[in-house]
Structures are given as structure tokens and as C-alpha cells.
Design an enzyme around this catalytic site. Structure first.
Site, short mmCIF file in Angstrom:
data_model
loop_
_atom_site.label_atom_id
_atom_site.label_comp_id
_atom_site.label_asym_id
_atom_site.label_seq_id
_atom_site.Cartn_x
_atom_site.Cartn_y
_atom_site.Cartn_z
N GLY A 39 0.74 -1.20 0.03
CA GLY A 39 -0.10 -0.09 0.06
C GLY A 39 0.88 1.25 -0.17
O GLY A 39 2.02 1.10 0.37
N ASP A 59 0.17 -4.24 11.13
CA ASP A 59 0.29 -5.42 10.44
C ASP A 59 -0.83 -6.41 11.14
O ASP A 59 -0.61 -6.59 12.28
CB ASP A 59 1.82 -6.02 10.41
CG ASP A 59 1.73 -7.21 9.54
OD1 ASP A 59 0.92 -8.19 9.51
OD2 ASP A 59 2.92 -6.99 8.63
N LEU A 75 -9.32 -6.44 2.83
CA LEU A 75 -8.64 -6.45 1.35
C LEU A 75 -7.28 -6.71 1.64
O LEU A 75 -6.61 -6.77 0.75
CB LEU A 75 -9.05 -5.39 0.88
CG LEU A 75 -10.43 -5.05 -0.07
CD1 LEU A 75 -11.43 -5.41 0.80
CD2 LEU A 75 -10.35 -3.68 -0.69
N SER A 77 -3.72 -8.01 1.59
CA SER A 77 -2.95 -9.00 1.04
C SER A 77 -2.35 -8.40 -0.24
O SER A 77 -3.02 -8.12 -1.09
CB SER A 77 -3.73 -10.21 0.68
OG SER A 77 -2.59 -11.24 0.11
N THR A 94 -1.43 -13.45 6.14
CA THR A 94 -2.21 -12.27 6.30
C THR A 94 -3.75 -12.81 5.96
O THR A 94 -4.63 -12.48 6.44
CB THR A 94 -1.88 -11.33 5.26
OG1 THR A 94 -0.65 -10.87 5.56
CG2 THR A 94 -2.75 -10.43 5.25
N TYR A 147 -0.67 -17.78 -2.18
CA TYR A 147 -1.85 -16.87 -2.28
C TYR A 147 -3.29 -17.51 -2.46
O TYR A 147 -3.95 -17.65 -1.88
CB TYR A 147 -1.66 -16.00 -3.49
CG TYR A 147 -2.66 -14.87 -3.64
CD1 TYR A 147 -2.73 -13.88 -2.83
CD2 TYR A 147 -3.40 -14.97 -4.68
CE1 TYR A 147 -3.63 -12.86 -2.99
CE2 TYR A 147 -4.43 -14.00 -5.15
CZ TYR A 147 -4.48 -12.74 -4.04
OH TYR A 147 -5.49 -11.72 -4.35
N TYR A 161 -16.64 -19.70 10.82
CA TYR A 161 -17.11 -18.73 11.68
C TYR A 161 -18.65 -18.22 11.64
O TYR A 161 -19.43 -18.18 12.59
CB TYR A 161 -16.31 -17.33 11.79
CG TYR A 161 -14.89 -17.35 12.68
CD1 TYR A 161 -13.97 -18.36 12.19
CD2 TYR A 161 -15.00 -16.68 13.91
CE1 TYR A 161 -12.89 -18.32 12.86
CE2 TYR A 161 -13.98 -16.96 14.76
CZ TYR A 161 -12.81 -17.87 14.34
OH TYR A 161 -11.84 -17.71 14.99
N THR A 177 -8.79 -6.96 -11.91
CA THR A 177 -9.03 -5.60 -11.86
C THR A 177 -7.87 -4.51 -12.08
O THR A 177 -6.83 -4.80 -11.76
CB THR A 177 -9.94 -5.17 -10.64
OG1 THR A 177 -10.77 -6.41 -10.27
CG2 THR A 177 -10.32 -3.97 -10.51
N ARG A 188 1.61 -6.58 -12.34
CA ARG A 188 0.57 -7.08 -13.13
C ARG A 188 0.39 -6.67 -14.47
O ARG A 188 1.27 -5.55 -14.95
CB ARG A 188 -0.58 -6.94 -12.39
CG ARG A 188 -0.85 -8.02 -11.25
CD ARG A 188 -1.95 -7.83 -10.44
NE ARG A 188 -1.67 -6.80 -9.38
CZ ARG A 188 -2.50 -6.48 -8.24
NH1 ARG A 188 -3.71 -7.34 -8.09
NH2 ARG A 188 -2.39 -5.42 -7.70
N1 UDP Z 1 1.54 -11.08 -18.26
C1 UDP Z 1 2.26 -10.99 -19.46
N2 UDP Z 1 3.26 -10.09 -19.35
C2 UDP Z 1 3.66 -9.20 -18.36
C3 UDP Z 1 2.78 -9.56 -17.00
C4 UDP Z 1 1.78 -10.47 -17.14
O1 UDP Z 1 2.07 -11.74 -20.53
O2 UDP Z 1 4.34 -8.60 -18.37
C5 UDP Z 1 0.37 -12.12 -18.58
C6 UDP Z 1 0.47 -13.47 -17.22
O3 UDP Z 1 1.39 -14.38 -17.61
C7 UDP Z 1 -0.83 -13.82 -17.21
C8 UDP Z 1 -1.67 -12.44 -17.51
O4 UDP Z 1 -0.88 -11.43 -18.18
O5 UDP Z 1 -1.15 -14.69 -18.07
C9 UDP Z 1 -2.17 -11.72 -16.23
O6 UDP Z 1 -1.24 -11.44 -15.30
P1 UDP Z 1 -1.35 -10.82 -13.89
O7 UDP Z 1 -0.07 -11.00 -13.35
O8 UDP Z 1 -1.74 -9.47 -14.41
O9 UDP Z 1 -2.30 -11.33 -13.18
P2 UDP Z 1 -3.11 -13.03 -12.96
O10 UDP Z 1 -4.25 -12.97 -13.67
O11 UDP Z 1 -1.94 -13.99 -13.51
O12 UDP Z 1 -3.07 -13.01 -11.52
#
Ligand code: UDP
Length: 318
Positions: A39, A59, A75, A77, A94, A147, A161, A177, A188
Site C-alpha cells: 500500500g 500489520d 482486502l 494481502s 495475512t 496466495y 465462523y 481488476t 501485473r
Molecule cells: N503477463 C504478461 N506479461 C507481463 C505480465 C503478465 O504476459 O508483463 C500475463 C501473465 O502471464 C498472465 C496475465 O498476463 O497470463 C495476467 O497476469 P497478471 O499478473 O496481471 O495477473 P494473473 O491473472 O496472472 O493473476
């Protein structure tokens, strides 16, 4: 009338900070709980002056003494696959110890709780699109296990619970998202591609790029989160929320190249282990229970995200 007090864990994160903003706009008193691991203080900078907003730096794994509350949005993590290698124990605890602690807090204060689960509970799915009834295909010992499996156990705790102590806990399975306030270096795919395109670097598509995802713009997801908290029928239950337009990562890369004025190209890199080959939520339940459907299209959402990244307070690209 007294304000509803809402505790948002991970309140300085991407989704958490948007949620804090929405809750304040809805007239709630908001306590943002964050350890500022992933964050960021700048995500909540504009909220700091609000009389009904406070920050509780802590934490969850250390079971901090949180204030009494009416609602808990859990939320917290790290959620980026690129963090799973560096922070596996923190992530696992977490979502398990932290979740147990918050469920106890909900029992003590008779609070309603929302547990943020994930499409990752479905692993590399053999059922498509994914319905809430599908039990998933997760590699418990793989790189995403910390995760995926801890979110799954968090859900199990929520059910336990609810059954044992009658806690009103609702679980939302959040699918991919994106939007403003994501870290440009988050790892991501959306911020990575936008950053690469803005810098004139080649877009790194992993594997063939034929793997699919749906991408939900953050405002639509925040609507869904608020709807889940308002939907009495979801006490003790679970619901998927996520985008409906399934695209391949290769198509996503082309779309980013289209909207960015860039000389970038696409390069292919190895696919990470256990990267799901396809993903799309069945949102029939969300539509039926609270009439949810996403309203922001991919092009529009990407443009908005790109624009926000150009503003220093949302994390300059580069
Ligand atoms: N991905 C990619 N190039 C990048 C980052 C991610 O091709 O630089 C691909 C990753 O292999 C996955 C998809 O994009 O198939 C979504 O990845 P992300 O990490 O956003 O989230 P995930 O859906 O895997 O949790």
C-alpha cells in the site's frame, strides 16, 4: 444519526484506497488499516484531511488492537503474482491468521465482514466460465500456492465462523481488476504494459499470449464490493465479481499499443509456472442478487488508467 464505521484492511492499496474514497462519499467513518508493505501513502493522501478518515498503521499478523466497528472490509494481502516469490509467508499468514483475527473482531463487535477472495481459488480452471460452485484446480505446492491456498483457507474460516458463531461474513471472489492507483511497477499485466508502452519499451507477453483473462475497471469492482456488503442474502455466502469481456494477453497487448502513441513492439518471454490458461467469471449470481454488471469498456478503462499514471500523485510511469 451516527455514522457507520467501516474498517478497510489494505486501505492504502489499489482497491482499498478506492474503497475508502467511496465509503467516505457514502457518509461512512473510515478506518484505513495498512502496514504500507505494498500500500502507498500517496493513494490516501487526498483523504487525510477528511474528518471521518483515519489511518491505523499496523500489520494484521500481529493482531493489533483495532477499534470497534460496524463493518470490516478485509482486502489486505499482496495480490500481484510477482510478489508471491518474495513474500510467500507474509501473504499466507495475512490471509489466514489475519482473517481469523478479523473474524474474532467481527464476533466481538457484531460487525458485518466482507472477505476479499480471488479468482485464484479456481487455479488453472477446467470449468469455463468459472461458477461459484466449481472447486478449482490449484497447485498447492506451486509458486502461486501461498496466495491461492491461503485465500481458499480464508474462505473456509469465513464459513466456519458463520456456522459456529453466526458471523455475517460475505466472500467476494475478485477477478482481474485494473485502474488508477495501481503501482506502475506492480508486476501485473495492465500497469506493466502501460508503463512499457509509455516508455517506448517492448511489451513483454509471457508464453504464447493465448492465455485469457477478463479485465474489470476499478469503479465497477468498487460498485460490486459495496453491493456485496449491502446484500443481506449473501450472509455466509460467496459471489464472483469480474469483467465479462474475455481477451487473450496478446490482444490486450495490441489494444495497449493502439491507445498509446508509441514505437513499442511485442516481445515474447517464458510463461511463469502455473499461469492459468483461461479465466472468466460466471457472474449470473451477482446479476441475480444485486443486478451487477460492468459498465466501463476495456479501451475506455485503459485510457483512464494511462491518464492517471501521467499524474505524479498516482505514480509516475518510469
Ligand atoms: N503477463 C504478461 N506479461 C507481463 C505480465 C503478465 O504476459 O508483463 C500475463 C501473465 O502471464 C498472465 C496475465 O498476463 O497470463 C495476467 O497476469 P497478471 O499478473 O496481471 O495477473 P494473473 O491473472 O496472472 O493473476
Amino acid at each position: 444519526m451516527t455514522e457507520t464505521r467501516s474498517v478497510v484492511t489494505g486501505g492504502a492499496g489499489f482497491l482499498g484506497s478506492h474503497l475508502c474514497e467511496r465509503l467516505l462519499a457514502d457518509g461512512h467513518e473510515v478506518v484505513c488499516v495498512d502496514n504500507f508493505g505494498s500500500g502507498r501513502r500517496e493513494n490516501i493522501a487526498t483523504l487525510r484531511d477528511h474528518d471521518s478518515f483515519s489511518v491505523f498503521e499496523a500489520d494484521l499478523r500481529e493482531e493489533p488492537e483495532l477499534p470497534p466497528t460496524d463493518e470490516i472490509y478485509h482486502l489486505a494481502s499482496r495480490a500481484s503474482p510477482s510478489d508471491f516469490t518474495d513474500f510467500p509467508v507474509q501473504i499466507a499468514l495475512t490471509n489466514t491468521r489475519g482473517t481469523k483475527y478479523l473474524l474474532e473482531h467481527a464476533v466481538e463487535h457484531d460487525a458485518t465482514m466482507l472477505f476479499a477472495s480471488t479468482s485464484e481459488v479456481y487455479g488453472d480452471p477446467e470449468v469455463h466460465p468459472q461458477t461459484e460452485g466449481y472447486n478449482g484446480n490449484v497447485n498447492i505446492r506451486g509458486p502461486r500456492g501461498c496466495y491461492d491456498e491461503s485465500k481458499r483457507f480464508g474462505e473456509t474460516l469465513a464459513v466456519a465462523y458463520h456456522e459456529k458463531y453466526g458471523v455475517d461474513v460475505r466472500t467476494i471472489r475478485i477477478f482481474n481488476t485494473y485502474g488508477p492507483k495501481m503501482r506502475a511497477d506492480d508486476g501485473r499485466v495492465v500497469p506493466t504494459f502501460l508503463k512499457q508502452a509509455a516508455n517506448g519499451d517492448d511489451l513483454t507477453v509471457y508464453g504464447s499470449g493465448n492465455q485469457t483473462r477478463t479485465f474489470c475497471y476499478v469503479d465497477d469492482m468498487i460498485d460490486g464490493i459495496r453491493d456485496v456488503m449491502r446484500c443481506e442474502a449473501l450472509a455466509g455466502d460467496v459471489v464472483n465479481v469480474g469483467g465479462q469481456n474475455e481477451v487473450s494477453i496478446r490482444t490486450l497487448a495490441q489494444t495497449v499499443l493502439e491507445i498509446c502513441d508509441t514505437n513499442s513492439d511485442v516481445v515474447y518471454e517464458p510463461l511463469p509456472q502455473d499461469d492459468p490458461t483461461k479465466r472468466r467469471p460466471d457472474v449470473t449470481k451477482a446479476q441475480r442478487l444485486f443486478d451487477w454488471s460492468p459498465s466501463v469498456g476495456l479501451m475506455n478503462g485503459l485510457r483512464r488508467t494511462l491518464k492517471s499514471f501521467e499524474k505524479p500523485q498516482d505514480g509516475t510511469i518510469g
